[in-house]
Design a protein around this motif. Structure first.
Motif, PDB file in Angstrom:
ATOM      1  N   LYS A 148      -2.429  -6.322  11.829  1.00  0.00           N
ATOM      2  CA  LYS A 148      -2.846  -5.185  10.991  1.00  0.00           C
ATOM      3  C   LYS A 148      -2.692  -3.863  11.738  1.00  0.00           C
ATOM      4  CE  LYS A 148      -6.122  -7.646   8.008  1.00  0.00           C
ATOM      5  NZ  LYS A 148      -7.530  -7.744   7.561  1.00  0.00           N
ATOM      6  N   ALA A 149      -2.946  -3.876  13.044  1.00  0.00           N
ATOM      7  CA  ALA A 149      -2.804  -2.655  13.839  1.00  0.00           C
ATOM      8  C   ALA A 149      -1.349  -2.202  13.865  1.00  0.00           C
ATOM      9  CB  ALA A 149      -3.319  -2.885  15.250  1.00  0.00           C
ATOM     10  N   SER A 150      -0.423  -3.144  13.982  1.00  0.00           N
ATOM     11  CA  SER A 150       1.001  -2.803  13.985  1.00  0.00           C
ATOM     12  C   SER A 150       1.415  -2.218  12.642  1.00  0.00           C
ATOM     13  CB  SER A 150       1.835  -4.048  14.312  1.00  0.00           C
ATOM     14  OG  SER A 150       1.554  -4.518  15.612  1.00  0.00           O
ATOM     15  N   ASP A 151       0.893  -2.797  11.562  1.00  0.00           N
ATOM     16  CA  ASP A 151       1.200  -2.258  10.230  1.00  0.00           C
ATOM     17  C   ASP A 151       0.646  -0.845  10.084  1.00  0.00           C
ATOM     18  OD1 ASP A 151       2.396  -4.657   9.617  1.00  0.00           O
ATOM     19  OD2 ASP A 151       0.676  -5.451   8.503  1.00  0.00           O
ATOM     20  N   TYR A 152      -0.530  -0.605  10.658  1.00  0.00           N
ATOM     21  CA  TYR A 152      -1.147   0.723  10.571  1.00  0.00           C
ATOM     22  C   TYR A 152      -0.313   1.757  11.324  1.00  0.00           C
ATOM     23  CZ  TYR A 152      -4.616   4.438  11.138  1.00  0.00           C
ATOM     24  OH  TYR A 152      -5.265   5.642  11.140  1.00  0.00           O
ATOM     25  N   VAL A 153       0.229   1.381  12.470  1.00  0.00           N
ATOM     26  CA  VAL A 153       1.095   2.288  13.230  1.00  0.00           C
ATOM     27  C   VAL A 153       2.311   2.679  12.393  1.00  0.00           C
ATOM     28  CG1 VAL A 153       2.674   2.443  15.183  1.00  0.00           C
ATOM     29  CG2 VAL A 153       0.358   1.571  15.520  1.00  0.00           C
ATOM     30  N   ASP A 154       2.898   1.713  11.709  1.00  0.00           N
ATOM     31  CA  ASP A 154       4.057   2.004  10.853  1.00  0.00           C
ATOM     32  C   ASP A 154       3.674   2.973   9.744  1.00  0.00           C
ATOM     33  OD1 ASP A 154       5.576   0.298  12.378  1.00  0.00           O
ATOM     34  OD2 ASP A 154       5.314  -1.417  11.018  1.00  0.00           O
ATOM     35  N   GLU A 155       2.478   2.801   9.198  1.00  0.00           N
ATOM     36  CA  GLU A 155       2.016   3.675   8.125  1.00  0.00           C
ATOM     37  C   GLU A 155       1.777   5.094   8.623  1.00  0.00           C
ATOM     38  OE1 GLU A 155      -1.967   4.105   5.304  1.00  0.00           O
ATOM     39  OE2 GLU A 155      -1.380   2.136   6.076  1.00  0.00           O
ATOM     40  N   VAL A 156       1.105   5.229   9.760  1.00  0.00           N
ATOM     41  CA  VAL A 156       0.812   6.552  10.303  1.00  0.00           C
ATOM     42  C   VAL A 156       2.095   7.261  10.722  1.00  0.00           C
ATOM     43  CG1 VAL A 156      -0.357   7.791  12.176  1.00  0.00           C
ATOM     44  CG2 VAL A 156      -1.498   5.874  11.046  1.00  0.00           C
ATOM     45  N   SER A 157       3.085   6.527  11.166  1.00  0.00           N
ATOM     46  CA  SER A 157       4.352   7.116  11.619  1.00  0.00           C
ATOM     47  C   SER A 157       5.062   7.859  10.501  1.00  0.00           C
ATOM     48  CB  SER A 157       5.268   6.022  12.163  1.00  0.00           C
ATOM     49  OG  SER A 157       4.685   5.383  13.278  1.00  0.00           O
ATOM     50  N   GLN A 158       4.751   7.529   9.280  1.00  0.00           N
ATOM     51  CA  GLN A 158       5.429   8.158   8.143  1.00  0.00           C
ATOM     52  C   GLN A 158       4.674   9.376   7.604  1.00  0.00           C
ATOM     53  OE1 GLN A 158       6.239   5.123   5.166  1.00  0.00           O
ATOM     54  NE2 GLN A 158       6.818   3.618   6.738  1.00  0.00           N
ATOM     55  N   THR A 159       3.575   9.742   8.251  1.00  0.00           N
ATOM     56  CA  THR A 159       2.809  10.901   7.805  1.00  0.00           C
ATOM     57  C   THR A 159       3.206  12.133   8.600  1.00  0.00           C
ATOM     58  OG1 THR A 159       0.986  10.638   9.383  1.00  0.00           O
ATOM     59  CG2 THR A 159       0.875   9.355   7.336  1.00  0.00           C
ATOM     60  N   ASP A 160       2.800  13.298   8.088  1.00  0.00           N
ATOM     61  CA  ASP A 160       3.090  14.571   8.755  1.00  0.00           C
ATOM     62  C   ASP A 160       1.851  15.128   9.460  1.00  0.00           C
ATOM     63  OD1 ASP A 160       5.715  14.555   7.814  1.00  0.00           O
ATOM     64  OD2 ASP A 160       5.116  15.484   5.916  1.00  0.00           O
ATOM     65  N   SER A 161       0.849  14.307   9.638  1.00  0.00           N
ATOM     66  CA  SER A 161      -0.391  14.765  10.256  1.00  0.00           C
ATOM     67  C   SER A 161      -0.155  15.202  11.695  1.00  0.00           C
ATOM     68  CB  SER A 161      -1.440  13.636  10.237  1.00  0.00           C
ATOM     69  OG  SER A 161      -2.557  13.991  11.014  1.00  0.00           O
ATOM     70  N   ALA A 162      -0.861  16.287  12.072  1.00  0.00           N
ATOM     71  CA  ALA A 162      -0.727  16.795  13.437  1.00  0.00           C
ATOM     72  C   ALA A 162      -1.319  15.824  14.447  1.00  0.00           C
ATOM     73  CB  ALA A 162      -1.409  18.157  13.552  1.00  0.00           C
ATOM     74  N   ASP A 163      -2.225  14.997  13.995  1.00  0.00           N
ATOM     75  CA  ASP A 163      -2.871  14.045  14.891  1.00  0.00           C
ATOM     76  C   ASP A 163      -2.181  12.684  14.921  1.00  0.00           C
ATOM     77  OD1 ASP A 163      -4.846  15.950  15.413  1.00  0.00           O
ATOM     78  OD2 ASP A 163      -6.031  15.287  13.673  1.00  0.00           O
ATOM     79  N   ALA A 164      -1.062  12.569  14.198  1.00  0.00           N
ATOM     80  CA  ALA A 164      -0.400  11.272  14.073  1.00  0.00           C
ATOM     81  C   ALA A 164       0.056  10.733  15.426  1.00  0.00           C
ATOM     82  CB  ALA A 164       0.783  11.367  13.114  1.00  0.00           C
ATOM     83  N   ALA A 165       0.645  11.586  16.242  1.00  0.00           N
ATOM     84  CA  ALA A 165       1.188  11.128  17.526  1.00  0.00           C
ATOM     85  C   ALA A 165       0.094  10.554  18.422  1.00  0.00           C
ATOM     86  CB  ALA A 165       1.901  12.277  18.244  1.00  0.00           C
TER      87      ALA A 165
END
Length: 283
Positions: free
Chosen positions: A117-134
């Motif tokens: 689930k953590a790996s799936d979450y990383v994939d999801e966050v990678s597609q956002t433009d949030s400044a805190d994503a990195a």
């Protein structure tokens, strides 16, 4: 305060330092063949500054008797019983009169699903433009595959585990032999996994397992654990303990009381999920 709200890193440190007493006994071949006690205090500092009077945020008592470890955290009224012979933990709340059991195999399966689930979450966050994503991606990836820069500390017998996310400073002593070090690793690995299962929103146990692996490789045991979180709060948590190599009459009374509590007909054992829900309610 509910046990589910107790700081997850505090719980992880408590279980790690409590496990030390097994290793120092040098009785890996016969398990918990004798009785001991350990009193642990956890201190918190914030802002990255060393305080002359750090805040004591938790106290716990661990009693080792007849092949089991009884961990009692008074501030939440919760008892965790480690039973390697039966390959399970028993968790009880005296104030709620409820308990549950968690099999070691259940912990391993839970962790496997959590990593996925953590790996799936990383994939999801990678597609956002949030400044805190990195920063969020780095934090999650570190939990799944932790990589520490491991060096000797400035103090004798100190080992530093550094990363951009967190740092551990661990005071150590040589293990009597490799069997003792490995026994310690098995116990603390399970404790780290149990902590994550109890707190679904807490950090994955990967970093703790990585540290355990390195200490075994060096044949070392930790005697003091300090964790610095490299976030805005710069929180520092330090666990220290006091060991006595026998149980007092009062300790033995405590164990009998705990055992009686488990046999109380008004004490209800429920599923792990129902136990979690019960802990969120006032007793």
């Amino acid at each position: 305060m509910s046990s589910l709200k107790l700081d997850k890193t505090v719980r992880a440190i408590l279980t790690v330092t409590a496990a030390l007493i097994l290793c120092l006994s040098g009785l890996a071949q016969c398990g918990f063949a004798q009785d001991y006690r350990i009193y642990t205090r956890v201190f918190r500092e914030t802002g990255g500054a060393q305080s002359s009077r750090p805040e004591v945020i938790s106290r716990s008592l661990t009693l080792w008797h007849a092949g089991k470890a009884y961990d009692w955290i008074d501030m939440v009224g919760e008892l965790v019983i480690y039973d390697p012979a039966q390959q399970r933990y028993t968790i009880v709340s005296g104030s709620h009169r409820k308990g549950c059991t968690v099999e070691f195999s259940e912990l391993r399966h839970y962790l496997k699903v959590a990593r996925s689930k953590a790996s799936d979450y990383v994939d999801e966050v990678s597609q956002t433009d949030s400044a805190d994503a990195a920063a969020e991606i780095e934090r999650i990836r570190f939990q799944v595959d932790p990589q520490f820069d491991i060096t000797d500390g400035s103090e004798a017998n100190e080992v530093l585990f550094s990363s951009p996310v967190m740092q551990y400073s661990i005071q150590t002593v040589p293990a009597p032999n490799g069997d003792v070090a490995e026994t310690f690793r098995l116990y603390t690995d399970g404790a780290a996994q149990l902590n994550y299962m109890l707190h679904g929103q807490s950090s994955l146990p990967g970093p703790r397992l990585k540290i355990n692996e390195e200490l075994v490789r060096r044949n070392l045991l930790p005697v003091r654990v300090q964790l610095t979180r490299k976030d805005e709060a710069r929180t520092v948590l330090t666990a220290e303990h006091s060991i006595q190599w026998s149980l007092s009459p009062q300790d033995r009374t405590r164990i009998r009381d705990w055992q009686s509590m488990l046999q109380n007909q008004h004490f209800e054992f429920v599923s792990f999920q129902d136990y979690q829900r019960a802990m969120l309610e006032k007793p």
